[in-house]
Design a protein around this motif. Structure first.
Motif, PDB file in Angstrom:
ATOM      1  N   GLY A  77      34.705 -22.241 -37.875  1.00  0.00           N
ATOM      2  CA  GLY A  77      34.743 -23.522 -38.556  1.00  0.00           C
ATOM      3  C   GLY A  77      33.697 -23.637 -39.642  1.00  0.00           C
ATOM      4  O   GLY A  77      33.315 -22.662 -40.290  1.00  0.00           O
ATOM      5  N   ALA A  78      33.184 -24.863 -39.820  1.00  0.00           N
ATOM      6  CA  ALA A  78      32.362 -25.191 -40.981  1.00  0.00           C
ATOM      7  C   ALA A  78      30.935 -24.691 -40.858  1.00  0.00           C
ATOM      8  O   ALA A  78      30.270 -24.896 -39.847  1.00  0.00           O
ATOM      9  N   ALA A  79      30.467 -24.025 -41.916  1.00  0.00           N
ATOM     10  CA  ALA A  79      29.050 -23.717 -42.115  1.00  0.00           C
ATOM     11  C   ALA A  79      28.750 -24.172 -43.541  1.00  0.00           C
ATOM     12  O   ALA A  79      28.880 -23.409 -44.493  1.00  0.00           O
ATOM     13  N   MET A  80      28.375 -25.422 -43.693  1.00  0.00           N
ATOM     14  CA  MET A  80      28.239 -26.041 -45.006  1.00  0.00           C
ATOM     15  C   MET A  80      26.797 -26.466 -45.260  1.00  0.00           C
ATOM     16  O   MET A  80      26.060 -26.797 -44.336  1.00  0.00           O
ATOM     17  N   GLY A  81      26.407 -26.474 -46.532  1.00  0.00           N
ATOM     18  CA  GLY A  81      25.089 -26.967 -46.902  1.00  0.00           C
ATOM     19  C   GLY A  81      23.983 -26.304 -46.113  1.00  0.00           C
ATOM     20  O   GLY A  81      23.811 -25.084 -46.128  1.00  0.00           O
ATOM     21  N   GLY A  82      23.211 -27.126 -45.391  1.00  0.00           N
ATOM     22  CA  GLY A  82      22.126 -26.594 -44.586  1.00  0.00           C
ATOM     23  C   GLY A  82      22.587 -25.607 -43.534  1.00  0.00           C
ATOM     24  O   GLY A  82      21.881 -24.660 -43.201  1.00  0.00           O
ATOM     25  N   GLY A  83      23.801 -25.817 -43.005  1.00  0.00           N
ATOM     26  CA  GLY A  83      24.348 -24.873 -42.040  1.00  0.00           C
ATOM     27  C   GLY A  83      24.602 -23.517 -42.660  1.00  0.00           C
ATOM     28  O   GLY A  83      24.340 -22.469 -42.042  1.00  0.00           O
ATOM     29  N   LEU A  84      25.104 -23.515 -43.887  1.00  0.00           N
ATOM     30  CA  LEU A  84      25.325 -22.260 -44.601  1.00  0.00           C
ATOM     31  C   LEU A  84      24.002 -21.544 -44.829  1.00  0.00           C
ATOM     32  O   LEU A  84      23.903 -20.319 -44.648  1.00  0.00           O
ATOM     33  N   VAL A  85      22.977 -22.299 -45.210  1.00  0.00           N
ATOM     34  CA  VAL A  85      21.677 -21.678 -45.464  1.00  0.00           C
ATOM     35  C   VAL A  85      21.129 -21.039 -44.190  1.00  0.00           C
ATOM     36  O   VAL A  85      20.533 -19.950 -44.230  1.00  0.00           O
ATOM     37  N   ILE A  86      21.319 -21.689 -43.050  1.00  0.00           N
ATOM     38  CA  ILE A  86      20.865 -21.101 -41.786  1.00  0.00           C
ATOM     39  C   ILE A  86      21.551 -19.758 -41.550  1.00  0.00           C
ATOM     40  O   ILE A  86      20.914 -18.785 -41.132  1.00  0.00           O
TER      41      ILE A  86
END
Length: 261
Positions: A111-120
């Motif tokens: 699912g979603a890895a967006m914004g801060g989640g993507l950076v992690i």
């Protein structure tokens, strides 16, 4: 207590032998990360740094998403550019700690890895994804804030310049198969095969020579260049009328009206 957990979420840590698992647990909001969750992540880094003998650290989200970005409601208390600068500095410090953890890190992304989640996910050494995984930073369409220079650099190193601009300028998300083709993920497998692939990867890390693994991680990290100071840019964007408009529009579930000021 239950209402607080639902509101602020939590980051859970489980250590089983030489393997640690960090889980972002706020599934009702696709694990959108709150400031409290960032604080908990910092505390978990403290515990991981103090735990001897770790051979692998797995990051994953609960309920079918990784982390769908920072919770936008957290931005309503911002009064100007300095608030945005302080926020970006805190996030940068936390991400740097994830990068410097004492054992190889693996992000498991459904699912979603967006914004801060993507950076992690970019801060982790390895990534396993499913075709349904989605990576993006749609801030030019939604909130109207910006990333720090360090985090933009992480995206470029992970995806390349072209795909990074696609995510940032066009607000387009990349799928799991695309991320795998770009070399961002070590494997792209079906949801049914995910746990087996995670177990196989963790097993390989645990059986590898730990000093060699540590040396390889250290040498790769030393190749990464210093990023220039971006304080003026970050403060200008977070202090803009457009940022306040973007936050209000997002929370009101309407389209923002950008003024360029």
């Amino acid at each position: 207590m239950a209402d607080t957990l639902r509101s602020h979420g939590r980051v859970a840590l489980l250590i089983e032998g030489a393997v640690a698992t960090v889980t972002f647990d706020r599934p009702e909001a696709r694990n959108a990360i709150t400031f409290e969750m960032y604080r908990q992540l910092g505390d978990i880094c403290d515990r991981l740094e103090a735990t001897p003998g770790l051979r692998a650290i797995v990051f994953r989200g609960k309920g079918g998403a990784f982390v769908a970005g920072t919770d936008i409601s957290e931005f309503t208390a911002f009064e100007g550019g300095q608030d945005g600068l302080a926020y970006e500095d805190k996030i940068a410090a936390t991400i740097a700690r994830v990068e410097a953890l004492p054992a190889p890190t693996l992000a498991v992304i459904e699912g979603a890895a967006m914004g801060g989640g993507l950076v992690i996910t970019t801060a982790c050494d390895l990534r396993i994804v499913t075709p349904e995984a989605r990576f993006g930073v749609p801030i030019a369409r939604t909130v109207g804030n910006c990333l720090s220079q360090a985090n933009v650099a992480r995206l470029v190193r992970a995806f390349g310049v072209g795909p990074t601009k696609t995510m940032l300028l066009l607000s387009q998300a990349l799928g799991g198969e695309t991320a795998y083709r770009l070399g961002f993920a070590s494997a792209c497998v079906s949801p049914e095969a995910l746990e087996e692939e995670v177990s196989r990867t963790v097993d390989r890390l645990c059986k590898a020579a730990p000093l060699t693994i540590a040396a390889c991680r250290e040498m790769v990290a030393k190749l990464e260049p210093e990023t220039p100071d971006d304080a003026q840019t970050v403060a200008r964007i977070y202090g803009s009328k457009d940022f306040r408009e973007g936050v209000d529009a997002f929370l009101s579930k309407r389209k923002p009206e950008w003024s360029g000021t």
